[in-house]
Structures are given as structure tokens and as C-alpha cells.
Scaffold this motif. Structure first.
Motif, short mmCIF file in Angstrom:
data_model
loop_
_atom_site.label_atom_id
_atom_site.label_comp_id
_atom_site.label_asym_id
_atom_site.label_seq_id
_atom_site.Cartn_x
_atom_site.Cartn_y
_atom_site.Cartn_z
N GLU A 132 -6.11 -11.59 -16.90
CA GLU A 132 -5.58 -10.40 -16.25
C GLU A 132 -6.71 -9.68 -15.54
O GLU A 132 -7.71 -9.31 -16.16
CB GLU A 132 -4.95 -9.47 -17.28
CG GLU A 132 -4.42 -8.18 -16.68
CD GLU A 132 -3.93 -7.19 -17.74
OE1 GLU A 132 -3.40 -6.12 -17.35
OE2 GLU A 132 -4.11 -7.46 -18.94
N LEU A 133 -6.55 -9.49 -14.24
CA LEU A 133 -7.52 -8.74 -13.45
C LEU A 133 -7.30 -7.25 -13.67
O LEU A 133 -6.17 -6.77 -13.62
CB LEU A 133 -7.38 -9.10 -11.98
CG LEU A 133 -8.43 -8.52 -11.01
CD1 LEU A 133 -9.81 -9.07 -11.33
CD2 LEU A 133 -8.04 -8.84 -9.56
N LEU A 134 -8.39 -6.54 -13.93
CA LEU A 134 -8.31 -5.11 -14.21
C LEU A 134 -9.02 -4.31 -13.11
O LEU A 134 -9.93 -4.83 -12.47
CB LEU A 134 -8.96 -4.82 -15.57
CG LEU A 134 -8.34 -5.54 -16.77
CD1 LEU A 134 -9.21 -5.34 -18.01
CD2 LEU A 134 -6.92 -5.06 -17.03
N PRO A 135 -8.62 -3.04 -12.93
CA PRO A 135 -7.49 -2.33 -13.54
C PRO A 135 -6.16 -2.91 -13.06
O PRO A 135 -6.07 -3.44 -11.93
CB PRO A 135 -7.65 -0.89 -13.04
CG PRO A 135 -9.02 -0.79 -12.48
CD PRO A 135 -9.38 -2.15 -12.01
N SER A 136 -5.14 -2.83 -13.90
CA SER A 136 -3.81 -3.31 -13.51
C SER A 136 -3.32 -2.54 -12.30
O SER A 136 -3.57 -1.33 -12.17
CB SER A 136 -2.84 -3.14 -14.67
OG SER A 136 -3.28 -3.85 -15.81
N SER A 137 -2.64 -3.23 -11.41
CA SER A 137 -2.22 -2.60 -10.17
C SER A 137 -0.93 -3.22 -9.67
O SER A 137 -0.65 -4.40 -9.91
CB SER A 137 -3.31 -2.75 -9.11
OG SER A 137 -2.87 -2.29 -7.85
N ARG A 138 -0.14 -2.43 -8.99
CA ARG A 138 1.09 -2.92 -8.34
C ARG A 138 0.82 -3.32 -6.89
O ARG A 138 1.75 -3.71 -6.18
CB ARG A 138 2.18 -1.85 -8.39
CG ARG A 138 2.63 -1.52 -9.81
CD ARG A 138 3.75 -0.48 -9.80
NE ARG A 138 4.20 -0.16 -11.15
CZ ARG A 138 5.15 0.73 -11.43
NH1 ARG A 138 5.74 1.40 -10.43
NH2 ARG A 138 5.51 0.95 -12.67
N ASP A 139 -0.43 -3.21 -6.46
CA ASP A 139 -0.77 -3.59 -5.10
C ASP A 139 -0.61 -5.09 -4.89
O ASP A 139 -0.58 -5.88 -5.84
CB ASP A 139 -2.22 -3.21 -4.79
CG ASP A 139 -2.43 -1.71 -4.71
OD1 ASP A 139 -1.44 -0.99 -4.53
OD2 ASP A 139 -3.59 -1.27 -4.85
N THR A 140 -0.51 -5.49 -3.64
CA THR A 140 -0.50 -6.91 -3.32
C THR A 140 -1.87 -7.51 -3.65
O THR A 140 -2.86 -6.77 -3.84
CB THR A 140 -0.20 -7.13 -1.84
OG1 THR A 140 -1.29 -6.59 -1.05
CG2 THR A 140 1.11 -6.47 -1.42
N LYS A 141 -1.93 -8.82 -3.72
CA LYS A 141 -3.21 -9.47 -4.00
C LYS A 141 -4.24 -9.09 -2.94
O LYS A 141 -5.40 -8.79 -3.27
CB LYS A 141 -3.04 -10.99 -4.04
CG LYS A 141 -4.33 -11.74 -4.28
CD LYS A 141 -4.13 -13.25 -4.28
CE LYS A 141 -5.46 -13.97 -4.46
NZ LYS A 141 -5.29 -15.45 -4.46
N HIS A 142 -3.84 -9.08 -1.69
CA HIS A 142 -4.77 -8.74 -0.60
C HIS A 142 -5.30 -7.31 -0.78
O HIS A 142 -6.51 -7.07 -0.62
CB HIS A 142 -4.05 -8.87 0.74
CG HIS A 142 -4.90 -8.46 1.91
ND1 HIS A 142 -5.91 -9.26 2.42
CD2 HIS A 142 -4.91 -7.31 2.66
CE1 HIS A 142 -6.49 -8.64 3.43
NE2 HIS A 142 -5.90 -7.46 3.60
N GLN A 143 -4.42 -6.38 -1.11
CA GLN A 143 -4.84 -5.00 -1.30
C GLN A 143 -5.78 -4.87 -2.50
O GLN A 143 -6.76 -4.13 -2.47
CB GLN A 143 -3.62 -4.10 -1.50
CG GLN A 143 -2.76 -3.94 -0.25
CD GLN A 143 -1.45 -3.25 -0.54
OE1 GLN A 143 -0.89 -3.37 -1.64
NE2 GLN A 143 -0.94 -2.50 0.44
N THR A 144 -5.48 -5.62 -3.56
CA THR A 144 -6.31 -5.58 -4.76
C THR A 144 -7.71 -6.11 -4.49
O THR A 144 -8.71 -5.50 -4.87
CB THR A 144 -5.66 -6.40 -5.89
OG1 THR A 144 -4.38 -5.82 -6.21
CG2 THR A 144 -6.53 -6.40 -7.14
N LEU A 145 -7.79 -7.25 -3.82
CA LEU A 145 -9.09 -7.85 -3.54
C LEU A 145 -9.91 -6.98 -2.59
O LEU A 145 -11.15 -6.98 -2.66
CB LEU A 145 -8.91 -9.25 -2.95
CG LEU A 145 -8.30 -10.30 -3.89
CD1 LEU A 145 -8.25 -11.65 -3.20
CD2 LEU A 145 -9.08 -10.41 -5.20
N ALA A 146 -9.24 -6.25 -1.71
CA ALA A 146 -9.95 -5.38 -0.77
C ALA A 146 -10.68 -4.25 -1.48
O ALA A 146 -11.60 -3.66 -0.93
CB ALA A 146 -8.98 -4.81 0.26
#
Length: 537
Positions: free
Chosen positions: A421-435
Motif C-alpha cells: 500500500e502506497l502511503l499516504p492513502s489517497s483517492r487521487d488517480t495514479k497519475h495525480q498520486t505519482l505527481a
């Protein structure tokens, strides 16, 4: 061959083995190193030759490769660029004590001033504005400087208060001077009964700095938003600022230690903080140990989140940074920038020592002992000067881009993996999270039993090292990419192989012990293997 030259050649062999090496020493080497240590001071010295052999053959194998390896991912520990390492050898050879500006005797203080100027230019900060500047042992010491200057500044604003030093006059325009009067008398004169250091998810060194400066660990107060604790709750800030008899310092986290994320987003948010702090006489200090280096990146959508997190730092009163992280110079080296050099000199003046004066020389470059904690100072500036001169803005931009790309490649793998599980948990898209990923990847195993031992399993490989932390009350793993030798393809493959191997080993051990993994995917793997075993038997 001369003993010193032979030792230097042995050390060059260590460096030349390249970034791929065991990151941690073996238990055998650790035991040997510990058992080899002299138990007591020898009555008669054992000699240079035997001592050099002892250093190289006994002690050196027991050291980790936190700087030498590209795969040490603990604690945001940078390496040492070739230019910085060579400069550090010059530092040890000439052994300058950079305490007093003596331009007719040594160029050391001029080098330090140029190194600080170039560092400001790298960070896109105006050297003519940040004239209070010095090197320190690291961000912890720089935070001490920041709180000490802020403590002095917020009490120097005149106001009508009771004057304990002049009881015949009930109301006066008070001027409180901590550096001369002491904190108790100054607070009494200023009508202040408590200090508060306001921040969001601050680094632990801030509490240490608050303790050292007499502000108190208990007075480091989180004013983060309920749903996003790294972001400032402006209503809480105003409420805290309005507390009667209270003086305040605001500390902005530019690169939070667990996630690498930023407390502010864009110059507009820093401007809001500046307006509030000006209204209530609050000093703004930025702890940008590694995060502020995001200013090196070029504008563009790929790094937009990072750039916005670093915008507006020029609005602060003081800044803290580490050179032994992203800049990749040898330990220990931090830096401190302040808008008000006269304030730093007031706080750190080494008075009543005529023998430490500059003997009437120009004060264009202040004597370092008068603007920082130390009177005795290593020539930390030379590796910084050398590495900035060698690689320049473009070189450091490329270095940081490689580190970000590796962190995002690893984060992408963890995001897609069913068992992590990548943290922090997020409802963002993968692209938004990686950004949002800078140089730190925070994650955990979904299987609780595996998560409890994950860090130990990773580090047991000795091929990579990660540091553990806690996130939302559970163990978490933290990969911090900060070495100059990063190779995205090579290093990401190594990390993937180690993590996947640990998952598969956990399944095998659960199968052998008659237990069952906790996560659904691992249970499916477990069931398939168990069914295969039953068919064979």
C-alpha cells in the motif's frame, strides 16, 4: 611505500568499486570490528603502521556504505560527489579553523562567502537579500539558529507594558533584548509569559531546537488542518497568534520527513501566512532540509507539485537547509539563511575576546564565530564550493531529476502491487498520486504479519537499506532517494526484486509453518501451492 600514500590508495580502491556493493556490513565483519577495538589506552603507542592496518582491515569493513552506495535509502543520507570528496581531502590536509575573517592570512572565509552565495543562486534566492548566512553542522543546528533569531526578533517590537526594571513608570515603550538581558528578564519587560512555535507535522529536530533555545518542547504546537495535517489551518493560526502575553514563531515544513510533501502550495499560501505573521509580529522560519532543493527544477507539469511546494520561500525571515543531503557533500554540513544579518550578529556575537577580532580588517564578510554557534569551525564550505563549481545548476538539476524519477518508478510499482500500500492513502488517480512524489516513497505491506517484519527483511538482504517509521499508528517503510549515483533502471530493478522475493518468501514460510497469509492474494498463492503439494502426495 609511504604509509599515508598506501592508505590513500586502499581508500581509492574502496571508492572505485562503484555504487553497487553491500550496503550493510556482514555480522562477521561487525563482530570482528567490535572485538578489534582497543579496550584501554595503551601505555606505549602501537605505532602508525599497525594503527593504519587496524583502521583499514578491522574497522573499515564494519562500516556501512551509506555514502558510497546508491542503494542506501535511510534518513535522506546523501553521498559525496567526486568534487566534494576531493575538496574534503583538502580540508583535512590544510585543517583550517574558519572562525575569524582574516583576508590577509587565508582565503577560507572568502571561499565560504562565495559558496553560500552560489548556494543561494542555485536555490533561486537573492544573495543581496539573504545577507545573514552561514554554514552549520546540519539542519538541527540551523533550526536552533532560526529559533534563536526569531525569539530575539519577536520581542524587539516596542509596546506599552509594565516595566519591571523601572517600577516608577507603569507604562513605557519597552525594548526587550534576550541576547543581553536573558530570556526571563526580556519576557518580563515585554509582557510576554510564554513562547509558542507553531507548525504542521514538524521534524523532531524542531522540538530539540525549542528545548535548547529555552522555548520548550511542549510549546511546539501543531496547527494543521483536521483532514490534511500538513496544511496550515489559518483560523487556528490566527487564534494562536491572538493569545494574550504570547510571542510566536511560525515554522513551515518544506519537505515533510515521512512523505517528502510540502506544507504550502504556491506563493499565494505563503503570502497568506506572511500577511498574518506581519499583523501579529510572528517570525517565519522555513525548515527546508531537503525540500527546498525542489527550487532547482525547471517549471513544467512533471514537477509542478514540487515547484509549487517551494514557491514563496523568499517571503520567510529565515531558512534552514542541509548540504549533506541533496547537495551530496560529506557530513556534516548544513546552512542557515537570514534576512537580518544584524540580528544574527546580535544573538551570536562572541564579545570580550580581543584576540579573536579581525584586527581592523573589512567587515564586508563577517567573522563566522559572530553569526553562528561555533567558535571552532571545520572548513565545511570548500566541498560545497567545489561541487557547485564542478557541476553547476544544470548538473544538480539532472541529479535531482534522476532521484525523483527513481522514487516515482518505485512508487508506481508499489501502487500497482497487490501486496503493498502506497502511503499516504489517497483517492487521487495514479497519475495525480505519482505527481506528488518527491524523493521519498512511504509504504507498507497489506499483510499485517509481513508488515511487522518487512523492514527487517529488506535490510537483511544487505543490498539495500531502508528506514522504518510509523504512519497512522502502524509500521511503515520509508525509501529516501538522495545519492548522486542513482541509476533509475538498475536501482528500481534491484528494489523490485528484493520486495517481490520477500513476498514470495513470506508465502513459503507460512506454508511451511502450517499457517496462512492474511491478504487475499497471498492466501490464493498459498492455496495454489498447498493444492499442488496435495496432488504430489
Amino acid at each position: 611505500m609511504d604509509i599515508s600514500r598506501a592508505a590513500q590508495e586502499r581508500l581509492l580502491e574502496v571508492i572505485s568499486t562503484g555504487p553497487q556493493r553491500d550496503v550493510l556490513p556482514s555480522q562477521q565483519d561487525l563482530q570482528k570490528a567490535n572485538h578489534s577495538l582497543s579496550r584501554h589506552l595503551p601505555g606505549q603507542g602501537l605505532g602508525l603502521q599497525d594503527t593504519v592496518r587496524h583502521l583499514l582491515d578491522d574497522i573499515s569493513p564494519g562500516l556501512n556504505a551509506n555514502s558510497l552506495s546508491a542503494n542506501y535509502y535511510g534518513f535522506v543520507t546523501g553521498g559525496a560527489t567526486p568534487a566534494a570528496r576531493i575538496a574534503d581531502s583538502v580540508v583535512s590536509t590544510y585543517d583550517q579553523n574558519v572562525q575569524v575573517h582574516l583576508p590577509d592570512q587565508t582565503v577560507a572565509t572568502a571561499v565560504e562567502d562565495k559558496a553560500l552565495q552560489m548556494l543561494l543562486e542555485l536555490l533561486e534566492l537573492d544573495p543581496s537579500v539573504w545577507r545573514g548566512r552561514t554554514f552549520t553542522t546540519g539542519a538541527t543546528a540551523s533550526n536552533v539558529l532560526g529559533l534563536a533569531c526569531g525569539r530575539e526578533a519577536v520581542l524587539q517590537r516596542p509596546g506599552e507594558v509594565d516595566d519591571a526594571f523601572n517600577p516608577e513608570h507603569h507604562k513605557v515603550r519597552a525594548y526587550a533584548d534576550i541576547s543581553e538581558m536573558g530570556i526571563l528578564a526580556a519576557c518580563n519587560r515585554a509582557g510576554i509569559h510564554t513562547f509558542q512555535v507553531l507548525s504542521t507535522m514538524p521534524h523532531s529536530s524542531l522540538s530539540k531546537a525549542a528545548s535548547i533555545t529555552g522555548l520548550g518542547r511542549a510549546n511546539v504546537i501543531n496547527i494543521g488542518q483536521a483532514g490534511d495535517p500538513l496544511k496550515f489551518d489559518l483560523e487556528l493560526l490566527v487564534k494562536a497568534a491572538q493569545a494574550p502575553g504570547t510571542a510566536s514563531i511560525l515554522v513551515v515544513s518544506c519537505g515533510e520527513v515521512n512523505t517528502g510533501r510540502f506544507a504550502t502550495e504556491g506563493r499565494g499560501e505563503m503570502q497568506q501566512l506572511r500577511v498574518i505573521c506581519d499583523r501579529y509580529n510572528i517570525w517565519i522560519h522555513v525548515d527546508g532540509a531537503f525540500g527546498m532543493f525542489g527550487r532547482v527544477l525547471e517549471p513544467g507539469i512533471e514537477y509542478d507539485a514540487i515547484k509549487r511546494g517551494c514557491e514563496g520561500l523568499e517571503l520567510a525571515d529565515s531558512l534552514t537547509g542541509d548540504a549533506h543531503k541533496i547537495l551530496n557533500v560529506p557530513y556534516d554540513c548544513g546552512f542557515f539563511f537570514c534576512r537580518r544579518p544584524e540580528l544574527a550578529e546580535k544573538v551570536f556575537l562572541n564579545s570580550n575576546a580581543a584576540y579573536l577580532s579581525g584586527f581592523g580588517t573589512s567587515n564586508i564578510i563577517p567573522s563566522p564565530l559572530n553569526i553562528g554557534i561555533e567558535n571552532s569551525r571545520r572548513f565545511r564550505a570548500l566541498p560545497v564550493y567545489a561541487t557547485l563549481r564542478a557541476y553547476g545548476q544544470t548538473g544538480y538539476r539532472k541529479l535531482l531529476e534522476n532521484q525523483i524519477h527513481l522514487a516515482r518508478t518505485v512508487a508506481s510499482y508499489i501502487h500497482d502491487h497487490a501486496e503493498f500500500e502506497l502511503l499516504p492513502s489517497s483517492r487521487d488517480t495514479k497519475h495525480q498520486t505519482l505527481a506528488q512524489i518527491f524523493i521519498i516513497v512511504l509504504f507498507r505491506a497489506k499483510d499485517e504479519k509481513l508488515n511487522e517484519i518487512l523492514i527487517r527483511k529488506i535490510n537483511a538482504s544487505r543490498n539495500i537499506f531502508v528506514s522504518g517509521t510509523s504512519w497512522e499508528g502502524k509500521p511503515a517503510c520509508r525509501i529516501a532517494v538522495s545519492n548522486w549515483q542513482v541509476d533509475v533502471a538498475r536501482d528500481s530493478a534491484l528494489i523490485r526484486n528484493i520486495l517481490q522475493g520477500i513476498v514470495e518468501q513470506h508465502v513459503g514460510e507460512s506454508l511451511a509453518s502450517g499457517g496462512s497469509p492474511q491478504s487475499s492474494r497471498l492466501r490464493n498463492i498459498y492455496k495454489a501451492r498447498n493444492d499442488a503439494e496435495n496432488i504430489r502426495t
